[in-house]
Design a protein around this motif. Structure first.
Motif, short mmCIF file in Angstrom:
data_model
loop_
_atom_site.label_atom_id
_atom_site.label_comp_id
_atom_site.label_asym_id
_atom_site.label_seq_id
_atom_site.Cartn_x
_atom_site.Cartn_y
_atom_site.Cartn_z
N SER A 171 85.42 11.50 4.61
CA SER A 171 85.28 10.52 3.53
C SER A 171 85.18 11.18 2.16
CB SER A 171 84.06 9.63 3.77
OG SER A 171 82.89 10.42 3.82
N GLU A 172 84.86 12.49 2.15
CA GLU A 172 84.79 13.22 0.89
C GLU A 172 85.00 14.70 1.16
OE1 GLU A 172 80.10 14.04 0.09
OE2 GLU A 172 80.79 11.98 -0.26
N VAL A 173 85.37 15.41 0.11
CA VAL A 173 85.59 16.85 0.20
C VAL A 173 85.17 17.48 -1.12
CG1 VAL A 173 88.00 16.73 -0.57
CG2 VAL A 173 87.25 18.63 0.85
N THR A 174 84.59 18.67 -1.04
CA THR A 174 84.23 19.42 -2.24
C THR A 174 85.12 20.65 -2.32
OG1 THR A 174 81.94 18.66 -2.17
CG2 THR A 174 82.38 20.64 -3.46
N VAL A 175 85.75 20.83 -3.46
CA VAL A 175 86.68 21.94 -3.67
C VAL A 175 86.09 22.84 -4.75
CG1 VAL A 175 89.05 22.58 -4.26
CG2 VAL A 175 88.58 20.41 -3.10
N VAL A 176 86.01 24.14 -4.47
CA VAL A 176 85.43 25.10 -5.39
C VAL A 176 86.54 25.82 -6.16
CG1 VAL A 176 83.97 27.16 -5.59
CG2 VAL A 176 83.43 25.41 -3.88
N PHE A 177 86.37 25.86 -7.47
CA PHE A 177 87.29 26.57 -8.36
C PHE A 177 86.52 27.71 -9.02
CE2 PHE A 177 89.10 22.40 -7.89
CZ PHE A 177 90.47 22.63 -7.84
N PRO A 178 86.67 28.94 -8.53
CA PRO A 178 85.94 30.06 -9.14
C PRO A 178 86.64 30.56 -10.40
CG PRO A 178 87.20 30.83 -7.26
CD PRO A 178 87.41 29.33 -7.35
N LYS A 179 85.89 31.16 -11.29
CA LYS A 179 86.41 31.84 -12.47
C LYS A 179 87.28 30.94 -13.35
CE LYS A 179 86.24 36.34 -10.29
NZ LYS A 179 86.97 37.56 -9.93
N VAL A 180 86.78 29.75 -13.65
CA VAL A 180 87.51 28.86 -14.57
C VAL A 180 87.22 29.33 -16.00
CG1 VAL A 180 87.78 26.50 -15.40
CG2 VAL A 180 87.33 26.92 -12.96
N PRO A 181 88.25 29.72 -16.75
CA PRO A 181 88.03 30.18 -18.12
C PRO A 181 87.51 29.04 -19.02
CG PRO A 181 90.22 30.81 -17.35
CD PRO A 181 89.65 29.84 -16.34
N SER A 182 86.76 29.40 -20.03
CA SER A 182 86.28 28.41 -20.98
C SER A 182 87.45 27.70 -21.64
CB SER A 182 85.43 29.08 -22.06
OG SER A 182 84.25 29.59 -21.50
N GLY A 183 87.26 26.43 -21.95
CA GLY A 183 88.30 25.66 -22.61
C GLY A 183 88.15 24.18 -22.35
N LYS A 184 89.10 23.41 -22.83
CA LYS A 184 89.12 21.96 -22.64
C LYS A 184 90.14 21.66 -21.55
CE LYS A 184 88.50 18.31 -25.38
NZ LYS A 184 88.22 17.86 -26.65
N TYR A 185 89.72 20.87 -20.55
CA TYR A 185 90.56 20.54 -19.40
C TYR A 185 90.48 19.05 -19.10
CZ TYR A 185 90.35 25.56 -18.31
OH TYR A 185 90.44 26.93 -18.37
N ALA A 186 91.52 18.56 -18.42
CA ALA A 186 91.50 17.24 -17.80
C ALA A 186 92.05 17.44 -16.39
CB ALA A 186 92.35 16.25 -18.58
N ILE A 187 91.45 16.75 -15.43
CA ILE A 187 91.85 16.89 -14.03
C ILE A 187 92.46 15.59 -13.54
CG2 ILE A 187 91.01 17.23 -11.65
CD1 ILE A 187 88.74 18.92 -12.80
N SER A 188 93.54 15.72 -12.78
CA SER A 188 94.06 14.58 -12.03
C SER A 188 94.17 15.01 -10.58
CB SER A 188 95.42 14.09 -12.57
OG SER A 188 96.44 15.01 -12.26
N ALA A 189 93.93 14.05 -9.69
CA ALA A 189 93.97 14.34 -8.25
C ALA A 189 94.59 13.15 -7.54
CB ALA A 189 92.57 14.60 -7.72
N PHE A 190 95.28 13.43 -6.44
CA PHE A 190 95.79 12.34 -5.61
C PHE A 190 95.85 12.78 -4.16
CE2 PHE A 190 99.72 14.56 -6.64
CZ PHE A 190 100.48 14.49 -5.48
#
Length: 143
Positions: free
Chosen positions: A69-88
């Motif tokens: 019913s849910e999942v957690t995804v880890v993103f290591p070492k994300v550089p500083s900045g402005k982001y927007a995420i889309s998922a499907f």
């Protein structure tokens, strides 16, 4: 002479660490998968012209989900900045978000900041958030 060598090494290491972009680990929790099967496509974007174009994501992951019913995804070492995420959730394996004949998604999707426009996809600025080098987490409910 060794004192100068130590001073040189210290100075170089300080300059290198100051020049490196601050990075953090981000955990993205995707909910409302309804125990379906398929792959979740998650894209991080840095500008509006690339937003929601999976091949132009700055950071991307494809995660298989099978009967959860849910999942957690880890993103290591994300550089500083402005982001927007889309998922499907790609349930049929065609690597695309399928749409009905009127343009409404037939597969589950979601955006950072849990943006939910009624009759259109989210805009980059609505979904945008800042990464400042610290660790963080976010929940995106797919609809």
């Amino acid at each position: 002479m060794t004192r100068y060598c130590y001073l040189f090494i210290f100075t170089v290491s300080m300059l290198m660490s100051a020049g490196a972009a601050a990075q953090g680990t981000y955990k993205i929790k995707l909910t409302n998968l309804e125990n379906r099967k398929g792959d979740v496509y998650i894209g991080w974007y840095v500008n509006s012209s690339d937003f929601m174009k999976p091949k132009k994501a700055t950071i991307a992951k494809i995660v298989p989900v099978n009967g959860v019913s849910e999942v957690t995804v880890v993103f290591p070492k994300v550089p500083s900045g402005k982001y927007a995420i889309s998922a499907f959730l790609d349930e049929n394996g065609d690597k695309d978000l399928n749409l009905s004949f009127i343009g409404k998604p037939t597969e589950k999707y979601g955006f950072s900041n849990d943006v939910r426009p009624a009759m259109r996809p989210a805009f980059f600025n609505e979904a945008a958030f800042d990464v400042n080098g610290n660790d963080g987490e976010m929940t995106i409910e797919l609809k």
